[in-house]
Motif scaffolding. Structure first.
Motif, PDB file in Angstrom:
ATOM      1  N   ALA A 110     -18.816 -37.398   1.505  1.00  9.49           N
ATOM      2  CA  ALA A 110     -17.812 -36.518   1.438  1.00  9.49           C
ATOM      3  C   ALA A 110     -16.511 -37.216   1.022  1.00  9.49           C
ATOM      4  N   THR A 124     -16.689 -38.205  -2.702  1.00  9.79           N
ATOM      5  CA  THR A 124     -16.523 -37.081  -3.580  1.00  9.79           C
ATOM      6  C   THR A 124     -15.023 -36.623  -3.644  1.00  9.79           C
ATOM      7  N   VAL A 172     -16.144 -32.165   3.049  1.00  4.77           N
ATOM      8  CA  VAL A 172     -15.590 -32.717   1.807  1.00  4.77           C
ATOM      9  C   VAL A 172     -14.074 -32.000   1.664  1.00  4.77           C
ATOM     10  N   ASP A 178     -12.581 -27.530  -5.578  1.00  4.29           N
ATOM     11  CA  ASP A 178     -13.384 -26.328  -5.053  1.00  4.29           C
ATOM     12  C   ASP A 178     -14.875 -26.700  -4.864  1.00  4.29           C
ATOM     13  N   PRO A 179     -15.152 -26.800  -3.860  1.00  9.35           N
ATOM     14  CA  PRO A 179     -16.622 -26.999  -3.326  1.00  9.35           C
ATOM     15  C   PRO A 179     -17.058 -25.590  -3.039  1.00  9.35           C
ATOM     16  N   VAL A 227     -16.870 -29.188  -7.414  1.00  3.13           N
ATOM     17  CA  VAL A 227     -17.818 -30.237  -6.729  1.00  3.13           C
ATOM     18  C   VAL A 227     -18.894 -29.662  -5.983  1.00  3.13           C
ATOM     19  N   GLY A 228     -18.993 -28.098  -6.034  1.00  2.18           N
ATOM     20  CA  GLY A 228     -20.326 -27.568  -5.351  1.00  2.18           C
ATOM     21  C   GLY A 228     -19.971 -26.015  -5.208  1.00  2.18           C
TER      22      GLY A 228
END
Length: 223
Positions: free
Chosen positions: A21, A24, A50, A111-112, A134-135
């Motif tokens: 986390a 990232t 995260v 932005d995950p 990021v996801g």
């Protein structure tokens, strides 16, 4: 090759929650977005693993942090992580971000989530802003409209942290050193919502999938 010393002052569960986390979030803010003091940082899922890391590291970098959470119940977690403003995700999100930034919009977005959150980000991104993807926790991979990025003059940056571990472990080492210093200074501390025994790991994964958790769930492996 991926084992590193745990920072002093962290318990085992907190140290376990540090690596992915916080690495990232560090790479998103510093390697990709090159965040600068005074910039406005928008963090989606700001009460998650995260998200809380990005909020803490954004504050430590001197940014003005706007956290976005999925429900009012999660707002306190983002606030405790250091967010200067916390918004509950809704259809007016872009307008509210513009209001909080004096009309300029967010300079950096982490932005995950993807899906509608990414679309809202493109509507409130600042001139020369950077959206770091990021996801896709929402399950929806949004399209990137190249013409929109051109007209508004913003960047969309992808981040696959594990690839750095494979190709540039020296950068991962440097990030770990920086994170260790922030922990020692009291500027960063992983948020652990719960510890579960190994046999309950499948149920913990289902809790994550349900979107009701905050911070990190740590699986305790007895040895």
């Amino acid at each position: 090759a991926a084992v590193r010393p745990a920072p002093e002052g962290l318990g085992d569960a907190e140290a376990a929650a540090l690596t992915i986390a916080y690495q990232t979030a560090w790479f998103a803010l510093h390697r990709k977005a090159r965040i600068r003091p005074g910039e406005h940082l928008l963090v989606h899922a700001a009460a998650g693993g995260v998200g809380t890391a990005a909020v803490q590291l954004g504050v430590a970098a001197g940014a003005r942090v706007i956290g976005v959470v999925g429900s009012p119940a999660k707002a306190a977690v983002a606030t405790a992580a250091g967010a200067h403003h916390v918004l509950v995700r809704d259809d007016d999100l872009a307008a509210r971000v513009k209001e909080l930034t004096g009309g300029a919009g967010a300079d950096v977005v982490v932005d995950p989530v993807g899906g509608a959150s990414f679309e809202q980000s493109t509507r409130c991104i600042a001139f020369e802003g950077r959206i770091v993807v990021v996801g896709f926790a929402s399950g929806d991979v949004p399209p990137v409209r190249a013409n929109h990025a051109l007209v508004k003059n913003y960047d969309v940056l992808g981040l696959h942290w594990a690839l750095y571990q494979q190709r540039r472990p020296d950068l991962v080492d440097a990030a770990h050193d920086a994170l260790t210093r922030l922990v020692a200074e009291g500027a960063s501390r992983p948020v652990v919502a719960d510890e579960v025994p190994f046999e309950d790991a499948p149920a913990a994964v289902q809790r994550l999938a349900g979107g009701t958790t905050t911070g990190r769930l740590v699986v305790h492996v007895a040895g």
